[in-house]
Design a protein around this motif. Structure first.
Motif, PDB file in Angstrom:
ATOM      1  N   LEU A  52       0.819  -1.206   0.000  1.00  0.00           N
ATOM      2  CA  LEU A  52       0.000   0.000   0.000  1.00  0.00           C
ATOM      3  C   LEU A  52       0.856   1.260   0.000  1.00  0.00           C
ATOM      4  O   LEU A  52       1.762   1.413   0.815  1.00  0.00           O
ATOM      5  N   GLY A  53       0.571   2.154  -0.934  1.00  0.00           N
ATOM      6  CA  GLY A  53       1.275   3.425  -1.029  1.00  0.00           C
ATOM      7  C   GLY A  53       2.598   3.365  -1.764  1.00  0.00           C
ATOM      8  O   GLY A  53       3.186   4.403  -2.066  1.00  0.00           O
ATOM      9  N   LYS A  54       3.076   2.175  -2.065  1.00  0.00           N
ATOM     10  CA  LYS A  54       4.352   2.028  -2.769  1.00  0.00           C
ATOM     11  C   LYS A  54       4.142   2.130  -4.279  1.00  0.00           C
ATOM     12  O   LYS A  54       3.075   1.825  -4.795  1.00  0.00           O
ATOM     13  N   THR A  55       5.178   2.568  -4.971  1.00  0.00           N
ATOM     14  CA  THR A  55       5.155   2.598  -6.423  1.00  0.00           C
ATOM     15  C   THR A  55       5.989   1.429  -6.917  1.00  0.00           C
ATOM     16  O   THR A  55       7.158   1.294  -6.559  1.00  0.00           O
ATOM     17  N   ILE A  56       5.360   0.578  -7.726  1.00  0.00           N
ATOM     18  CA  ILE A  56       6.029  -0.626  -8.227  1.00  0.00           C
ATOM     19  C   ILE A  56       6.054  -0.595  -9.749  1.00  0.00           C
ATOM     20  O   ILE A  56       5.216   0.025 -10.388  1.00  0.00           O
ATOM     21  N   ASP A  82     -11.245   8.657   0.927  1.00  0.00           N
ATOM     22  CA  ASP A  82     -10.217   7.876   1.623  1.00  0.00           C
ATOM     23  C   ASP A  82      -9.112   7.463   0.665  1.00  0.00           C
ATOM     24  O   ASP A  82      -7.921   7.511   0.997  1.00  0.00           O
ATOM     25  N   LEU A  83      -9.494   7.064  -0.541  1.00  0.00           N
ATOM     26  CA  LEU A  83      -8.524   6.657  -1.554  1.00  0.00           C
ATOM     27  C   LEU A  83      -7.652   7.836  -1.973  1.00  0.00           C
ATOM     28  O   LEU A  83      -6.439   7.707  -2.123  1.00  0.00           O
ATOM     29  N   ALA A  84      -8.264   9.008  -2.134  1.00  0.00           N
ATOM     30  CA  ALA A  84      -7.500  10.205  -2.500  1.00  0.00           C
ATOM     31  C   ALA A  84      -6.505  10.565  -1.399  1.00  0.00           C
ATOM     32  O   ALA A  84      -5.363  10.940  -1.679  1.00  0.00           O
ATOM     33  N   ALA A  91      -5.738  17.324  -5.469  1.00  0.00           N
ATOM     34  CA  ALA A  91      -6.742  17.868  -6.389  1.00  0.00           C
ATOM     35  C   ALA A  91      -7.996  16.995  -6.392  1.00  0.00           C
ATOM     36  O   ALA A  91      -9.128  17.502  -6.369  1.00  0.00           O
ATOM     37  N   TRP A  92      -7.815  15.689  -6.419  1.00  0.00           N
ATOM     38  CA  TRP A  92      -8.942  14.767  -6.414  1.00  0.00           C
ATOM     39  C   TRP A  92      -9.689  14.858  -5.082  1.00  0.00           C
ATOM     40  O   TRP A  92     -10.919  14.850  -5.050  1.00  0.00           O
ATOM     41  N   PHE A  93      -8.936  14.961  -3.978  1.00  0.00           N
ATOM     42  CA  PHE A  93      -9.537  15.113  -2.654  1.00  0.00           C
ATOM     43  C   PHE A  93     -10.429  16.359  -2.608  1.00  0.00           C
ATOM     44  O   PHE A  93     -11.568  16.304  -2.129  1.00  0.00           O
ATOM     45  N   ILE A  94      -9.940  17.464  -3.131  1.00  0.00           N
ATOM     46  CA  ILE A  94     -10.702  18.720  -3.132  1.00  0.00           C
ATOM     47  C   ILE A  94     -11.964  18.569  -3.980  1.00  0.00           C
ATOM     48  O   ILE A  94     -13.050  18.998  -3.586  1.00  0.00           O
ATOM     49  N   GLU A  95     -11.819  17.936  -5.149  1.00  0.00           N
ATOM     50  CA  GLU A  95     -12.976  17.719  -6.034  1.00  0.00           C
ATOM     51  C   GLU A  95     -14.037  16.863  -5.338  1.00  0.00           C
ATOM     52  O   GLU A  95     -15.238  17.190  -5.357  1.00  0.00           O
ATOM     53  N   LEU A  96     -13.601  15.774  -4.709  1.00  0.00           N
ATOM     54  CA  LEU A  96     -14.541  14.879  -4.036  1.00  0.00           C
ATOM     55  C   LEU A  96     -15.177  15.541  -2.820  1.00  0.00           C
ATOM     56  O   LEU A  96     -16.369  15.366  -2.562  1.00  0.00           O
ATOM     57  N   SER A  97     -14.398  16.314  -2.086  1.00  0.00           N
ATOM     58  CA  SER A  97     -14.923  17.026  -0.922  1.00  0.00           C
ATOM     59  C   SER A  97     -16.003  18.019  -1.353  1.00  0.00           C
ATOM     60  O   SER A  97     -17.019  18.182  -0.658  1.00  0.00           O
ATOM     61  N   SER A  98     -15.786  18.656  -2.481  1.00  0.00           N
ATOM     62  CA  SER A  98     -16.775  19.575  -3.014  1.00  0.00           C
ATOM     63  C   SER A  98     -18.075  18.848  -3.351  1.00  0.00           C
ATOM     64  O   SER A  98     -19.173  19.329  -3.057  1.00  0.00           O
TER      65      SER A  98
END
Length: 111
Positions: A52-56, A82-84, A91-98
């Motif tokens: 989780l959270g790692k780039t592979i 939560d995913l954002a 940016a996605w978090f702000i969009e979803l929060s809106s």
């Protein structure tokens, strides 16, 4: 941008896949190497919590593009928020929060 046999993959696309050792992942394409056919995926969900959270890095043929989702209810939006947060996508978090605020305002108006 290149194809993995099923669809055109681009940086930012959400994908799911299975790694060589059988681990399942869901994440988004951070970057890609067209010459090698390799994509770097930031893992948002996996059956291996250590991923989780790692780039592979994995071959593009090992992932499949996820269809675009239109979240329509509060629970879906909360999950995506939560995913954002998990992926650090501000940016996605702000969009979803809106969107969530709009739903909450609509509910308050109806009451």
């Amino acid at each position: 941008m290149f194809t993995n046999g099923n669809s055109v993959l681009k940086t930012g696309d959400w994908v799911k896949g299975k790694l060589k050792n059988g681990e399942l992942i869901i994440g988004f394409i951070e970057s890609q190497s067209i010459l090698d056919g390799v994509v770097k995926v930031t893992v948002a969900k996996s059956d291996n919590r250590e991923m989780l959270g790692k780039t592979i890095s994995t071959l593009s043929k090992n992932v499949k593009k996820l269809p675009l989702s239109k979240a329509v209810n509060k629970e879906q939006i909360l999950f995506l928020i939560d995913l954002a947060l998990l992926t650090g996508d501000e940016a996605w978090f702000i969009e979803l929060s809106s969107k969530l605020n709009s739903i909450n305002e609509l509910v308050n108006v109806v009451r």
